[in-house]
Write a protein that holds these residues in place. Structure first.
Motif, PDB file in Angstrom:
ATOM      1  N   ILE A  47      -5.981   7.962  -1.796  1.00 27.29           N
ATOM      2  CA  ILE A  47      -6.882   7.632  -0.691  1.00 27.29           C
ATOM      3  C   ILE A  47      -7.938   8.720  -0.554  1.00 27.29           C
ATOM      4  O   ILE A  47      -7.617   9.904  -0.435  1.00 27.29           O
ATOM      5  CB  ILE A  47      -6.070   7.468   0.615  1.00 27.29           C
ATOM      6  N   CYS A  70     -11.327   7.445   4.257  1.00 27.63           N
ATOM      7  CA  CYS A  70     -10.296   6.890   5.147  1.00 27.63           C
ATOM      8  C   CYS A  70     -10.600   7.178   6.610  1.00 27.63           C
ATOM      9  O   CYS A  70     -10.895   8.311   6.972  1.00 27.63           O
ATOM     10  CB  CYS A  70      -8.939   7.476   4.772  1.00 27.63           C
ATOM     11  N   ILE A  71     -10.499   6.135   7.456  1.00 26.98           N
ATOM     12  CA  ILE A  71     -10.730   6.295   8.889  1.00 26.98           C
ATOM     13  C   ILE A  71      -9.413   6.211   9.670  1.00 26.98           C
ATOM     14  O   ILE A  71      -9.407   6.016  10.876  1.00 26.98           O
ATOM     15  CB  ILE A  71     -11.728   5.241   9.414  1.00 26.98           C
ATOM     16  N   GLY A  94      -4.705   2.707   9.558  1.00 19.76           N
ATOM     17  CA  GLY A  94      -3.290   2.383   9.395  1.00 19.76           C
ATOM     18  C   GLY A  94      -2.992   1.048   8.741  1.00 19.76           C
ATOM     19  O   GLY A  94      -1.820   0.718   8.537  1.00 19.76           O
ATOM     20  N   CYS A  98      -3.250  -0.092   5.734  1.00 23.62           N
ATOM     21  CA  CYS A  98      -2.615  -0.054   4.419  1.00 23.62           C
ATOM     22  C   CYS A  98      -1.126   0.262   4.479  1.00 23.62           C
ATOM     23  O   CYS A  98      -0.349  -0.213   3.652  1.00 23.62           O
ATOM     24  CB  CYS A  98      -3.302   0.969   3.534  1.00 23.62           C
ATOM     25  N   CYS A 122      -7.970  -2.315   2.878  1.00 25.43           N
ATOM     26  CA  CYS A 122      -8.731  -1.203   3.467  1.00 25.43           C
ATOM     27  C   CYS A 122     -10.165  -1.617   3.800  1.00 25.43           C
ATOM     28  O   CYS A 122     -10.882  -2.113   2.933  1.00 25.43           O
ATOM     29  CB  CYS A 122      -8.747  -0.021   2.509  1.00 25.43           C
ATOM     30  N   VAL A 181     -12.701   0.260   4.360  1.00 25.79           N
ATOM     31  CA  VAL A 181     -13.730   1.170   3.853  1.00 25.79           C
ATOM     32  C   VAL A 181     -13.569   1.494   2.362  1.00 25.79           C
ATOM     33  O   VAL A 181     -14.261   2.366   1.822  1.00 25.79           O
ATOM     34  CB  VAL A 181     -13.768   2.480   4.670  1.00 25.79           C
ATOM     35  N   ALA A 190     -11.163   2.990   0.709  1.00 27.89           N
ATOM     36  CA  ALA A 190     -10.708   4.362   0.443  1.00 27.89           C
ATOM     37  C   ALA A 190      -9.672   4.478  -0.682  1.00 27.89           C
ATOM     38  O   ALA A 190      -9.709   5.445  -1.437  1.00 27.89           O
ATOM     39  CB  ALA A 190     -10.176   5.000   1.720  1.00 27.89           C
TER      40      ALA A 190
END
Ligand code: SF4
Ligand code: SF4
Length: 56
Positions: free
Chosen positions: A5, A9-10, A13, A15, A48, A50, A52
């Motif tokens: 990752i 990553c923001i 949660g 994933c 995800c 974004v 990541a």
């Protein structure tokens, strides 16, 4: 080989619940993948928002 990752990553949660082998957990500032446990199924990358997680 495993997924990892990125710093994109923001910490949403999403994933964590999708991983069939529970390789994902909350880390310091982002979620992290245990490379020894990951079976490279790609489920985390699929959910995800974004992008990541990626194969290393
Ligand atoms: Fe889990 Fe699959 Fe992502 Fe590996 S690629 S961390 S096994 S969801
Ligand atoms: Fe981070 Fe993406 Fe996992 Fe959300 S789904 S915790 S943004 S890697």
């Amino acid at each position: 080989m495993a997924y990892a990752i990125s710093d994109e990553c923001i910490s949403c949660g999403a994933c964590e619940a999708e991983c069939p082998v529970n390789a994902i957990s909350a880390g310091d500032g982002k979620y992290v993948i245990d490379a020894a446990t990951c079976i490279e199924c790609g489920a985390c990358a699929g959910v995800c928002p974004v992008g990541a997680p990626s194969a290393q």
